[in-house]
Write an enzyme that holds these catalytic residues in place. Structure first.
Site, PDB file in Angstrom:
ATOM      1  N   SER A 157       0.865  -1.188   0.000  1.00 16.71           N
ATOM      2  CA  SER A 157       0.000   0.000   0.000  1.00 16.71           C
ATOM      3  C   SER A 157       0.898   1.233   0.000  1.00 16.71           C
ATOM      4  O   SER A 157       2.061   1.166   0.413  1.00 16.71           O
ATOM      5  CB  SER A 157      -0.843  -0.005   1.288  1.00 16.71           C
ATOM      6  OG  SER A 157      -1.537   1.219   1.438  1.00 16.71           O
ATOM      7  N   TYR A 170      -2.287  -1.400  10.373  1.00 17.82           N
ATOM      8  CA  TYR A 170      -2.221  -1.546   8.916  1.00 17.82           C
ATOM      9  C   TYR A 170      -0.901  -0.978   8.394  1.00 17.82           C
ATOM     10  O   TYR A 170      -0.218  -1.591   7.566  1.00 17.82           O
ATOM     11  CB  TYR A 170      -3.418  -0.806   8.312  1.00 17.82           C
ATOM     12  CG  TYR A 170      -3.600  -0.954   6.819  1.00 17.82           C
ATOM     13  CD1 TYR A 170      -4.327  -2.015   6.286  1.00 17.82           C
ATOM     14  CD2 TYR A 170      -3.078   0.002   5.935  1.00 17.82           C
ATOM     15  CE1 TYR A 170      -4.525  -2.132   4.919  1.00 17.82           C
ATOM     16  CE2 TYR A 170      -3.275  -0.117   4.569  1.00 17.82           C
ATOM     17  CZ  TYR A 170      -4.004  -1.184   4.065  1.00 17.82           C
ATOM     18  OH  TYR A 170      -4.194  -1.301   2.706  1.00 17.82           O
TER      19      TYR A 170
END
Ligand code: NAD
Length: 281
Positions: A157, A170
């Site tokens: 990401s 995350y």
């Protein structure tokens, strides 16, 4: 070790013919688009992920019929190492080989670190981070035995490169995936196995759709404001990235053209990690 991973495929429209690919978390969003693109390119596919059983079966048969490849579904829970190993072994049993692994399954939870639930930390780091190790370990054993190289692509990401508030688990997991990508690439290079990461910016999938109301609550703003002022604020290109854009990057990374690309990442983030947009002074 030859870099010609696809050398035996004479069909230019099906460069992945004869290859077998596992795409984790491919019942939805980005993973589903990746599985479809790899199947269109001729690879046999193992689908994985959660969802309605009838819907998953409908999509599995539709993909097999549309592309003519073999498509299997495995329900391994990516937070469970034994199930991950078993999924890879079953893929090898079914197809007689494992050539491509796309570590895509992921979950998110949005909350300030001082209130972040421990069980959410454990779940996110297990699925988004440790699963990448467990699947890579299991798949690379078969890839090495085959002596025809392999391709591993980790869907990290932009949050593997930079941080935002309220996403500690995350962001830690995705930064870890980028570090692991570099380390695994070095370990596996001599076997012709490449390991790379793709770093999407915001892509409008169920994972992001769920965050819009969560973030609206956390920041005390409307859902439209979350999209404009939080999500797309850092994209220099003021739009969501498409699932097909991510799938096309994966297709490149598993192609012969990328035979010498390993241990790195491709950011598809509308310029987010390039710097601060519209900061002209
Ligand atoms: P999504 O919610 O649409 O899909 C996630 C997939 O993972 C689903 O198939 C789901 O069933 C599966 N999954 C979740 N928990 C699982 C588990 N325990 N075991 C097996 N499968 C499980 O999300 P998405 O946006 O398509 O995300 C895919 C990947 O892309 C994730 O790793 C995510 O972090 C990453 N990503 C997404 C965005 C974005 O903006 N959507 C941005 C950057 C990175």
């Amino acid at each position: 070790m030859s870099g010609f991973f696809f050398a035996h495929s004479a069909d230019h429209n099906k460069p992945l013919k004869g290859k077998a690919a596992i795409v984790t978390g491919s019942t939805s969003g980005i993973g589903r688009a990746i599985a479809e693109m790899l199947a269109e390119a001729g690879a046999d596919i193992v689908l994985n992920g959660f969802g309605d059983a009838a819907e998953i079966e409908k999509n599995r048969t539709a993909l097999a019929e549309k592309t003519g490849v073999r498509v299997f579904y495995n329900d391994a829970d990516m937070s469970k190492p034994a199930e991950i190993r078993e999924m890879v072994e079953k893929a090898h049993e079914a197809f007689g080989r494992v050539d491509i692994l796309v570590n895509n399954a992921g979950v998110q939870y949005v909350c300030s670190v001082d209130k972040f639930p421990e069980e959410k930390w454990d779940q996110i780091t297990a699925i988004n981070y440790s699963a990448v190790f467990h699947a890579t370990k299991a798949a690379s054993v078969f890839m090495k035995q085959q002596k025809t190289g392999g391709r591993i692509v980790n869907i990290a990401s932009a949050h593997g490169l930079t941080a935002s508030p309220y996403k500690s688990a995350y962001i830690a997991a995705k930064h870890g995936v980028i570090g692991f990508t570099k380390a695994a690439a070095l370990d596996l290079a001599e076997s012709g196995i490449t390991v790379n990461a793709v770093c999407p910016g915001y892509v409008l999938t169920p994972l992001v759709e769920r965050q819009i109301p969560e973030q609206a609550k956390e920041y005390g703003m409307s859902e439209d404001e979350v999209v404009e002022k939080i999500m797309l604020k850092n994209h220099a290109i003021k739009d969501f990235v498409g699932i097909e854009d991510i799938a096309a990057a994966v297709l490149y990374l598993v192609s012969d053209a990328a035979a010498k690309v390993t241990g790195t990442h491709m950011a598809l983030d509308g310029g987010w990690t390039a710097g601060t947009p519209a900061n002209k002074f």
